[in-house]
Design a protein around this motif. Structure first.
Motif, PDB file in Angstrom:
ATOM      1  N   PHE A  46       0.795  -1.221   0.000  1.00  0.00           N
ATOM      2  CA  PHE A  46       0.000   0.000   0.000  1.00  0.00           C
ATOM      3  C   PHE A  46       0.829   1.273   0.000  1.00  0.00           C
ATOM      4  CE2 PHE A  46      -2.529  -3.228   2.270  1.00  0.00           C
ATOM      5  CZ  PHE A  46      -3.481  -3.418   1.290  1.00  0.00           C
ATOM      6  N   GLU A  47       2.136   1.181   0.212  1.00  0.00           N
ATOM      7  CA  GLU A  47       2.974   2.375   0.258  1.00  0.00           C
ATOM      8  C   GLU A  47       3.132   2.929  -1.151  1.00  0.00           C
ATOM      9  OE1 GLU A  47       7.209   3.776   2.123  1.00  0.00           O
ATOM     10  OE2 GLU A  47       6.891   1.677   1.701  1.00  0.00           O
ATOM     11  N   ARG A  48       2.837   4.209  -1.318  1.00  0.00           N
ATOM     12  CA  ARG A  48       2.885   4.835  -2.641  1.00  0.00           C
ATOM     13  C   ARG A  48       3.378   6.277  -2.549  1.00  0.00           C
ATOM     14  NH1 ARG A  48       2.043   0.340  -4.055  1.00  0.00           N
ATOM     15  NH2 ARG A  48       0.273  -0.512  -5.128  1.00  0.00           N
ATOM     16  N   ASP A  49       4.025   6.712  -3.628  1.00  0.00           N
ATOM     17  CA  ASP A  49       4.325   8.120  -3.831  1.00  0.00           C
ATOM     18  C   ASP A  49       3.420   8.592  -4.961  1.00  0.00           C
ATOM     19  OD1 ASP A  49       6.340   8.475  -1.948  1.00  0.00           O
ATOM     20  OD2 ASP A  49       7.875   7.715  -3.313  1.00  0.00           O
ATOM     21  N   ILE A  50       2.644   9.619  -4.707  1.00  0.00           N
ATOM     22  CA  ILE A  50       1.747  10.178  -5.720  1.00  0.00           C
ATOM     23  C   ILE A  50       2.462  11.359  -6.376  1.00  0.00           C
ATOM     24  CG2 ILE A  50      -0.542  11.145  -6.156  1.00  0.00           C
ATOM     25  CD1 ILE A  50      -0.555   8.258  -5.046  1.00  0.00           C
ATOM     26  N   THR A  51       2.623  11.265  -7.698  1.00  0.00           N
ATOM     27  CA  THR A  51       3.356  12.308  -8.411  1.00  0.00           C
ATOM     28  C   THR A  51       2.455  13.007  -9.420  1.00  0.00           C
ATOM     29  OG1 THR A  51       4.108  10.729 -10.070  1.00  0.00           O
ATOM     30  CG2 THR A  51       5.552  11.080  -8.191  1.00  0.00           C
ATOM     31  N   PHE A  52       2.670  14.290  -9.537  1.00  0.00           N
ATOM     32  CA  PHE A  52       2.026  15.106 -10.562  1.00  0.00           C
ATOM     33  C   PHE A  52       3.110  15.937 -11.238  1.00  0.00           C
ATOM     34  CE2 PHE A  52      -1.630  14.564  -7.648  1.00  0.00           C
ATOM     35  CZ  PHE A  52      -2.518  13.995  -8.543  1.00  0.00           C
ATOM     36  N   PHE A  53       3.159  15.865 -12.544  1.00  0.00           N
ATOM     37  CA  PHE A  53       4.127  16.621 -13.332  1.00  0.00           C
ATOM     38  C   PHE A  53       5.557  16.348 -12.873  1.00  0.00           C
ATOM     39  CE2 PHE A  53       0.204  19.208 -13.213  1.00  0.00           C
ATOM     40  CZ  PHE A  53      -0.182  19.032 -14.533  1.00  0.00           C
ATOM     41  N   SER A  54       5.886  15.083 -12.683  1.00  0.00           N
ATOM     42  CA  SER A  54       7.222  14.611 -12.298  1.00  0.00           C
ATOM     43  C   SER A  54       7.679  15.086 -10.928  1.00  0.00           C
ATOM     44  CB  SER A  54       8.254  15.030 -13.350  1.00  0.00           C
ATOM     45  OG  SER A  54       7.924  14.510 -14.597  1.00  0.00           O
ATOM     46  N   ARG A  55       6.777  15.486 -10.082  1.00  0.00           N
ATOM     47  CA  ARG A  55       7.110  15.893  -8.715  1.00  0.00           C
ATOM     48  C   ARG A  55       6.242  15.103  -7.743  1.00  0.00           C
ATOM     49  NH1 ARG A  55       8.406  21.992  -7.751  1.00  0.00           N
ATOM     50  NH2 ARG A  55       9.037  20.902  -5.865  1.00  0.00           N
ATOM     51  N   PHE A  58       2.492  13.859  -2.690  1.00  0.00           N
ATOM     52  CA  PHE A  58       2.372  13.369  -1.324  1.00  0.00           C
ATOM     53  C   PHE A  58       2.709  11.888  -1.275  1.00  0.00           C
ATOM     54  CE2 PHE A  58      -1.841  13.378  -3.184  1.00  0.00           C
ATOM     55  CZ  PHE A  58      -2.354  12.142  -2.870  1.00  0.00           C
ATOM     56  N   HIS A  59       2.915  11.426  -0.074  1.00  0.00           N
ATOM     57  CA  HIS A  59       3.354  10.055   0.167  1.00  0.00           C
ATOM     58  C   HIS A  59       2.320   9.348   1.039  1.00  0.00           C
ATOM     59  CE1 HIS A  59       6.110   6.757   1.009  1.00  0.00           C
ATOM     60  NE2 HIS A  59       5.801   6.883   2.285  1.00  0.00           N
ATOM     61  N   ILE A  60       1.890   8.173   0.606  1.00  0.00           N
ATOM     62  CA  ILE A  60       1.000   7.346   1.410  1.00  0.00           C
ATOM     63  C   ILE A  60       1.884   6.369   2.174  1.00  0.00           C
ATOM     64  CG2 ILE A  60      -0.869   5.660   1.386  1.00  0.00           C
ATOM     65  CD1 ILE A  60      -1.777   6.919  -1.272  1.00  0.00           C
ATOM     66  N   PRO A  61       1.902   6.436   3.501  1.00  0.00           N
ATOM     67  CA  PRO A  61       2.794   5.565   4.275  1.00  0.00           C
ATOM     68  C   PRO A  61       2.298   4.110   4.266  1.00  0.00           C
ATOM     69  CG  PRO A  61       1.411   6.833   5.742  1.00  0.00           C
ATOM     70  CD  PRO A  61       1.123   7.334   4.353  1.00  0.00           C
ATOM     71  N   PRO A  62       3.193   3.177   4.580  1.00  0.00           N
ATOM     72  CA  PRO A  62       2.756   1.779   4.645  1.00  0.00           C
ATOM     73  C   PRO A  62       1.801   1.580   5.810  1.00  0.00           C
ATOM     74  CG  PRO A  62       4.999   1.997   5.409  1.00  0.00           C
ATOM     75  CD  PRO A  62       4.603   3.329   4.888  1.00  0.00           C
ATOM     76  N   MET A  63       0.696   0.924   5.528  1.00  0.00           N
ATOM     77  CA  MET A  63      -0.315   0.734   6.561  1.00  0.00           C
ATOM     78  C   MET A  63      -0.411  -0.719   7.015  1.00  0.00           C
ATOM     79  SD  MET A  63      -3.299   3.323   5.365  1.00  0.00           S
ATOM     80  CE  MET A  63      -3.184   3.133   3.608  1.00  0.00           C
ATOM     81  N   CYS A  64       0.570  -1.532   6.666  1.00  0.00           N
ATOM     82  CA  CYS A  64       0.537  -2.931   7.069  1.00  0.00           C
ATOM     83  C   CYS A  64       0.634  -3.085   8.577  1.00  0.00           C
ATOM     84  CB  CYS A  64       1.663  -3.694   6.400  1.00  0.00           C
ATOM     85  SG  CYS A  64       1.426  -3.849   4.631  1.00  0.00           S
ATOM     86  N   LYS A  65       1.317  -2.166   9.228  1.00  0.00           N
ATOM     87  CA  LYS A  65       1.459  -2.255  10.684  1.00  0.00           C
ATOM     88  C   LYS A  65       0.110  -2.080  11.389  1.00  0.00           C
ATOM     89  CE  LYS A  65       5.916  -2.677  11.049  1.00  0.00           C
ATOM     90  NZ  LYS A  65       6.735  -3.370  11.964  1.00  0.00           N
TER      91      LYS A  65
END
Length: 96
Positions: A46-55, A58-65
């Motif tokens: 579930f951990e993801r980096d959301i990018t717009f226009f190569s930047r 925001f970051h979605i932290p891992p929620m497995c814990k």
């Protein structure tokens, strides 16, 4: 009175039987070990980096814990990997 209620609530853990069951599963079948290694991911999916226009926006932290059975599932995967490597002599690089 409040502390007595709080201690009763903290002792009530409905997932303990499932945790104990997962901890006591014995891996003695290569087919089961391979299935568990494929089923349980090695990293949090579930951990993801959301990018717009190569930047990175925001970051979605891992929620497995947050999963109450996370440690038991990772332990089960580890037992399966150890079985495949030590007993069966297979290369476990495919599952890592």
């Amino acid at each position: 009175m409040i502390t007595r209620i709080f201690t009763k609530l903290t002792k009530f853990q409905p997932l303990n039987p499932l945790r104990k069951w997962l901890d006591h599963i014995e891996i003695n079948n290569p087919k089961l070990a391979k299935f568990l290694c494929q089923l349980i991911p090695s990293q949090c999916p579930f951990e993801r980096d959301i990018t717009f226009f190569s930047r990175i926006s925001f970051h979605i932290p891992p929620m497995c814990k947050l999963n109450p059975l996370y440690n038991e599932l990772i332990g089960l995967r580890f037992k399966a990997l150890c079985y495949l490597a030590d007993v069966c002599g297979e290369d476990i690089g495919l599952y890592c």
